[in-house]
Design an enzyme around this catalytic site. Structure first.
Site, short mmCIF file in Angstrom:
data_model
loop_
_atom_site.label_atom_id
_atom_site.label_comp_id
_atom_site.label_asym_id
_atom_site.label_seq_id
_atom_site.Cartn_x
_atom_site.Cartn_y
_atom_site.Cartn_z
NE ARG A 129 -3.24 -62.17 -11.25
CZ ARG A 129 -3.49 -62.58 -10.00
NH1 ARG A 129 -3.11 -61.87 -8.97
NH2 ARG A 129 -4.14 -63.70 -9.81
NE ARG B 270 -9.73 -66.44 -2.50
CZ ARG B 270 -9.05 -66.21 -3.61
NH1 ARG B 270 -9.63 -66.37 -4.78
NH2 ARG B 270 -7.79 -65.83 -3.55
CD GLU C 123 1.01 -64.46 -11.55
OE1 GLU C 123 -0.19 -64.78 -11.73
OE2 GLU C 123 1.43 -64.02 -10.47
#
Length: 399
Positions: free
Chosen positions: A90, A242, A385
């Site tokens: 990924r 973040r 994923e």
């Protein structure tokens, strides 16, 4: 075909060894809290389950530890690295260079490195994973699957910024979107689930990926039409470290009036803000625990986190012109009943009615947590994923 999937996040590594095309997971596991003395490592096969708490300073050490388990004489699942046909990686940011899955060569690695500035918490870890995998699995094809690819369908009205046109045409500055493998996987599963449960509607879905990094996608008829992350994986929702959305004027003020350098501002917004900046903790489990013990900063941070998500649900419902289902996924979305309840409270106007008992249930399967009267489905779908990456790697190598 044996494919090792390496999914390096900003503070975690998820991995699986998958036999394709049967989607048979031979082993799986993850490492989280990378960089702390209390990193968690898990390694799971049909016959063994190992969990350890140990210091893992960086992604390189973590990947080397995973490789040791794969080839361990007692609990390993392969005897030789020659048994691995491909390694799927990924990669968070593909910029304008990559819109499809690609076999990794030197040119691809150079371009991934050139994009470090756009995904400084992720692309370096992704490239390091590629380097370690090349050294360990020297005979395997190395393949990159980009998070940005799923969001290539976002229309220009949504992906273009209101800045001089040349910045898009010449410099490719636009909304790219991230967590694409996760949003693609859970949205396809949501559509299939809704159809199989005799729900005729299912064209308007909002997927909510909540982990250390967080994002939301508006999905219409299976395609991404808007997304909270943009040019880099920094804006939108409040994340572990973040800031998410912030008035640009704050950045100018920090530099011009408070004397911060641009590097200091970037470090602050990328690594010292979000839930960490609000509470002193970056892991939501620690924040929830302290909130339950009366910590006001943690309580406020959780409320702010949920409020930001609710704002985007409102705006994306408008963009979709309707809402059939919302989907919670990823580590926090799947496991935090606390956050899900905060998000779904006082959302009756959007047709949401949470079932508190269902919300507290834990399961690895797709589940509804809405009441029978809820007009909008509230789903929890565990993301995978790794399976999505394996499918894309397999299809590429067969083509």
């Amino acid at each position: 075909m044996n494919i090792v999937i390496i999914n390096s996040g900003s503070s975690s590594i998820k991995y699986q060894l998958i036999n394709m095309p049967d989607n048979e997971v031979i082993c799986s596991g993850m490492i989280d809290r990378i960089g702390l003395d209390t990193s968690n490592l898990s390694y799971i096969t049909k016959n063994h389950r190992i969990e350890e708490v140990l210091p893992i300073a960086n992604h390189k050490i973590g990947l080397e530890k995973i490789a040791q388990f794969l080839m361990d004489v007692t609990v390993g699942v392969i005897k030789s690295t020659s048994e691995i046909d491909a390694v799927g990686h990924r990669v968070v940011h593909g910029g304008s260079s990559f819109s499809n899955t690609v076999i990794i060569d030197e040119e691809v690695k150079i371009k991934i490195k050139q994009l470090f500035g756009l995904a400084p918490l992720h692309n370096p870890a992704n490239l390091e994973g590629i380097a370690v995998a090349e050294a360990i699995f020297g005979h395997a094809k190395q393949v990159a699957v980009f998070d940005t690819a799923f969001h290539q369908t976002i229309p220009v009205v949504a992906h273009k910024y209101a800045v001089p046109n040349s910045l898009l045409t010449e410099n490719k500055i636009r909304v790219y979107g991230f967590h694409g493998t996760s949003h693609k996987y859970v949205s396809e599963n949501a559509i299939q689930y809704l159809k199989s449960n005799s729900v005729n509607k299912g064209s308007n879905i909002i997927t909510i990926h909540l982990g250390n990094g967080c994002s939301m996608t508006a999905i219409k008829e299976g395609k991404s039409i808007d997304h909270t992350l943009g040019f880099g994986p920094m804006n939108g929702l409040i994340m572990g470290t973040r800031s998410g959305d912030i008035d640009q004027s704050v950045i100018f003020y920090l530099v011009k009036s408070l004397g911060y350098s641009l590097e200091e501002v970037e470090t602050m917004l990328q690594k010292q803000s979000g839930m960490l900046g609000l509470t002193g903790f970056s892991d939501l489990r620690d924040i929830e625990s302290n909130a339950e013990q009366g910590n006001k900063d943690c309580q406020l941070a959780l409320a702010m986190n949920a409020y930001r998500i609710k704002k985007y649900i409102g705006s994306y419902t408008a963009a979709l012109n309707g809402l059939d289902a919302i989907v919670f996924t990823a580590g926090i979305g799947e496991n935090s009943s606390y956050i899900r309840k905060l998000v779904c409270t006082d959302m009756e106007y959007f047709g949401m009615e949470l079932d508190d008992a269902k919300n507290e249930m834990r399961s690895k399967e797709i589940r509804e947590i809405n009441s029978p009267e809820s007009k909008t489905k509230i789903l929890v779908i565990p993301t995978n994923e790794e399976i999505e990456i394996a499918n894309q790697v397999y299809e590429l190598l067969l083509s």
